[in-house]
Motif scaffolding. Structure first.
Motif, PDB file in Angstrom:
ATOM      1  N   VAL A   1     -56.057  41.005 -17.217  1.00 55.27           N
ATOM      2  CA  VAL A   1     -56.597  41.406 -18.744  1.00 55.27           C
ATOM      3  C   VAL A   1     -57.977  41.347 -18.856  1.00 55.27           C
ATOM      4  O   VAL A   1     -58.624  40.467 -18.274  1.00 55.27           O
ATOM      5  CB  VAL A   1     -55.731  40.128 -19.522  1.00 55.27           C
ATOM      6  CG1 VAL A   1     -56.195  40.280 -21.174  1.00 55.27           C
ATOM      7  CG2 VAL A   1     -54.301  39.900 -19.361  1.00 55.27           C
ATOM      8  N   VAL A   2     -58.456  42.246 -19.371  1.00 53.45           N
ATOM      9  CA  VAL A   2     -59.821  42.458 -19.860  1.00 53.45           C
ATOM     10  C   VAL A   2     -59.934  42.765 -21.221  1.00 53.45           C
ATOM     11  O   VAL A   2     -59.379  43.660 -21.691  1.00 53.45           O
ATOM     12  CB  VAL A   2     -60.582  43.663 -18.982  1.00 53.45           C
ATOM     13  CG1 VAL A   2     -61.881  43.959 -19.230  1.00 53.45           C
ATOM     14  CG2 VAL A   2     -60.041  43.624 -17.457  1.00 53.45           C
ATOM     15  N   ILE A   3     -61.034  41.897 -21.739  1.00 49.94           N
ATOM     16  CA  ILE A   3     -61.083  42.024 -23.364  1.00 49.94           C
ATOM     17  C   ILE A   3     -62.756  42.251 -23.670  1.00 49.94           C
ATOM     18  O   ILE A   3     -63.467  41.615 -22.933  1.00 49.94           O
ATOM     19  CB  ILE A   3     -60.955  40.599 -23.888  1.00 49.94           C
ATOM     20  CG1 ILE A   3     -59.437  40.209 -23.764  1.00 49.94           C
ATOM     21  CG2 ILE A   3     -61.161  40.832 -25.532  1.00 49.94           C
ATOM     22  CD1 ILE A   3     -58.495  40.942 -24.405  1.00 49.94           C
ATOM     23  N   ASP A   4     -62.902  43.598 -24.103  1.00 51.03           N
ATOM     24  CA  ASP A   4     -64.175  43.919 -24.373  1.00 51.03           C
ATOM     25  C   ASP A   4     -64.999  44.086 -22.982  1.00 51.03           C
ATOM     26  O   ASP A   4     -66.249  43.613 -23.216  1.00 51.03           O
ATOM     27  CB  ASP A   4     -64.794  43.147 -25.446  1.00 51.03           C
ATOM     28  CG  ASP A   4     -66.246  43.747 -25.888  1.00 51.03           C
ATOM     29  OD1 ASP A   4     -66.399  44.880 -25.923  1.00 51.03           O
ATOM     30  OD2 ASP A   4     -66.868  43.008 -26.560  1.00 51.03           O
ATOM     31  N   GLY A   5     -64.393  44.507 -22.021  1.00 52.50           N
ATOM     32  CA  GLY A   5     -65.059  44.585 -20.622  1.00 52.50           C
ATOM     33  C   GLY A   5     -65.306  43.356 -19.904  1.00 52.50           C
ATOM     34  O   GLY A   5     -65.872  43.457 -18.773  1.00 52.50           O
TER      35      GLY A   5
END
Length: 242
Positions: free
Chosen positions: A64-68
């Motif tokens: 999971v990647v959030i805002d890079g």
């Protein structure tokens, strides 16, 4: 840069004979400014997917990647301050508005800003700005019990938007509303997604609420079974590429 990237996200509960896979191998990306629906019946894994993206429910497998920023890769990455990331990058909207009953509508939004150490004067100005943007200026000093269902949910949306999050996660935000108010809330979310360049993911079981969404992921038995688009009240299959 994507606001949300999910790769092979899987969440399992239990072991052996009690092993249950709530969500399996979910892979997709959401861009800033997109309004995306996660559609499916109760028990299909929608909320598990949302809470895993929301740094609440630790994935068993996948990324999971959030805002890079990568936050999960076979579980949470070591050293992450999950509470800080949730406060700074995520906004949450629920079926129940969850407003604090002894605070005014304005104070309910201000508290989300003050938790992030914004000075009270600036928090008040930001909250008032949101209330006027959501046509709630006349409700600043009202208490939750005096608000209509639609008004209370708009206050909850203002609270979710307060810290200008990159990602907003909404779990059945219209389930407690009638059809007209529900569609008004969804139209408002679309407007806010574009204006604030926030990625907004909405879990819903009601296909009537997803008209105008950029993309729709249909979840069945823990898997993304189809990718759809809405034209009026009709749903159509769409190519799987992003």
């Amino acid at each position: 840069m994507y606001a949300v990237e999910v790769e092979q996200l899987t969440k399992r509960y239990g072991k052996g004979d009690t092993l249950v896979t709530a969500i399996a191998d979910a892979t997709f990306q959401v861009r800033p400014g997109e309004l995306v629906a996660i559609l499916g019946p109760s028990g299909s894994g929608k909320t598990t997917l949302l809470t895993s993206i929301g740094l609440i429910n630790e994935p068993t497998h996948g990324k999971v990647v959030i805002d890079g920023e990568k936050v999960a890769d076979e579980g949470w990455l070591p050293g992450l301050d999950l509470k800080k990331l949730r406060r700074e990058k995520l906004g949450f909207i629920f079926q129940a508005h969850n407003l604090i009953p002894f605070l005014t509508a304005l104070e309910n939004v201000m508290i989300a800003l003050e938790i992030n150490d914004l000075p009270r004067k600036e928090a008040k100005a930001r909250a008032i700005e949101l209330f006027h943007a959501l046509n709630l200026g006349h409700r600043l000093n009202s208490y939750p019990m005096s608000l209509s269902g639609g008004e209370a949910q708009r206050v909850a949306i203002a609270r979710a938007m307060a810290n200008k999050p990159k990602v907003i996660l909404a779990d059945e935000p219209t389930a407690a509303l009638d059809t007209e108010n529900g569609k008004n809330v969804m139209t408002l979310l679309k407007k806010l997604a574009v204006e604030n360049q926030s990625a907004i993911l909405v879990v819903t079981h009601d296909h009537r609420m997803v008209e105008g969404f950029d993309r729709i992921f249909h979840v069945s038995d823990g898997r993304i079974a189809a990718r759809l688009t809405a034209r009026g009240s009709e749903l159509f299959s769409t190519p799987t590429g992003d």
